[in-house]
Design an enzyme around this catalytic site. Structure first.
Site, mmCIF file in Angstrom:
data_model
loop_
_atom_site.group_PDB
_atom_site.id
_atom_site.type_symbol
_atom_site.label_atom_id
_atom_site.label_comp_id
_atom_site.label_asym_id
_atom_site.label_seq_id
_atom_site.Cartn_x
_atom_site.Cartn_y
_atom_site.Cartn_z
ATOM 1 N N HIS A 51 -8.601 12.977 -2.060
ATOM 2 C CA HIS A 51 -9.141 12.868 -0.696
ATOM 3 C C HIS A 51 -10.626 13.255 -0.680
ATOM 4 C CE1 HIS A 51 -4.835 13.808 0.860
ATOM 5 N NE2 HIS A 51 -5.098 12.572 1.217
ATOM 6 N N LYS B 29 7.031 17.163 14.025
ATOM 7 C CA LYS B 29 7.367 17.326 12.597
ATOM 8 C C LYS B 29 6.544 18.444 11.987
ATOM 9 C CE LYS B 29 8.707 12.690 11.154
ATOM 10 N NZ LYS B 29 8.205 11.520 10.434
ATOM 11 N N ARG C 112 -5.338 3.741 -4.390
ATOM 12 C CA ARG C 112 -5.074 4.104 -5.786
ATOM 13 C C ARG C 112 -4.554 2.930 -6.588
ATOM 14 N NH1 ARG C 112 -1.774 9.047 -3.517
ATOM 15 N NH2 ARG C 112 -1.358 7.284 -2.173
ATOM 16 N N SER D 106 -0.615 13.915 -1.874
ATOM 17 C CA SER D 106 -0.182 15.209 -1.318
ATOM 18 C C SER D 106 1.299 15.430 -1.603
ATOM 19 C CB SER D 106 -0.407 15.245 0.192
ATOM 20 O OG SER D 106 -1.761 15.061 0.490
#
Ligand code: PNS
Length: 168
Positions: A22, A46, A98, A135
């Site tokens: 990031h 969440k 990616r 992540s």
């Protein structure tokens, strides 16, 4: 520079937590745009691994000094990305890719966002050294005691180690 001349990019994500992949993307966005808004988009219903305030702090302290004056970090709860772009006056969304899996995931969102308001998405090829870094993978590896040093900022590494002492 007047507000009208400023080119502003929005780098959205969950950032739970920020990785060095990031950081690479937002530094490169800062080379292309006058200002970068790092938008932490979260669903209030969440719970991530890290709270929103913690995520914001990690990002603020991970931004290299050279670009920090032109980068700001903000959280947005339960919002459409296009509305966030309007609110902050973003000219474009910037995302790192990616590989082809990312492209397949990102393309419909980029097209939908352009359909909704005309906002464009700029894709930056992720640096190969972070091609395997996300992540979610970082959290999984840390949870089971794997070493994620060199993949996340130092402070995030320390926080993961505290959350998962000796892989718990
Ligand atoms: O870090 P992530 O989880 O890949 O980030 C995804 C995110 C938050 C950028 C994406 O889910 C998003 O844009 N959410 C905001 C809600 C929205 O606008 N959804 C429609 C996208 S076309």
């Amino acid at each position: 520079m007047s507000e009208q001349q400023i080119r502003r990019a929005l780098c959205p994500g969950s950032y739970d937590p920020i990785t060095l992949g990031h950081v690479d993307v937002l530094v490169r966005a800062a080379a292309l745009f006058d200002e970068v808004v790092v938008a932490v988009l979260h669903n209030p219903a969440k719970h991530g691994l890290f709270g929103v305030e913690e995520r914001l702090g990690f990002i603020e302290r991970a931004v290299p000094e050279a670009v920090a004056p032109r980068v700001r970090v903000e959280a947005f709860a339960g919002r459409l990305l296009v509305d966030v772009c309007r609110d902050v006056g973003a000219d474009a969304i910037v995302k790192g890719l990616r590989g082809e899996t990312d492209f397949a995931y990102e393309l419909p969102m980029a097209l939908m966002n352009r359909h909704l308001t005309g906002v464009e998405t700029v894709f930056l090829p992720g640096s190969p050294e972070y091609g395997h870094v996300s992540s979610s993978l970082v959290k999984e590896v840390a949870r089971f005691g794997g070493d994620v040093g060199g993949l996340v900022p130092h402070e995030v590494l320390a926080a993961l180690t505290e959350k998962f002492p000796a892989g718990s």
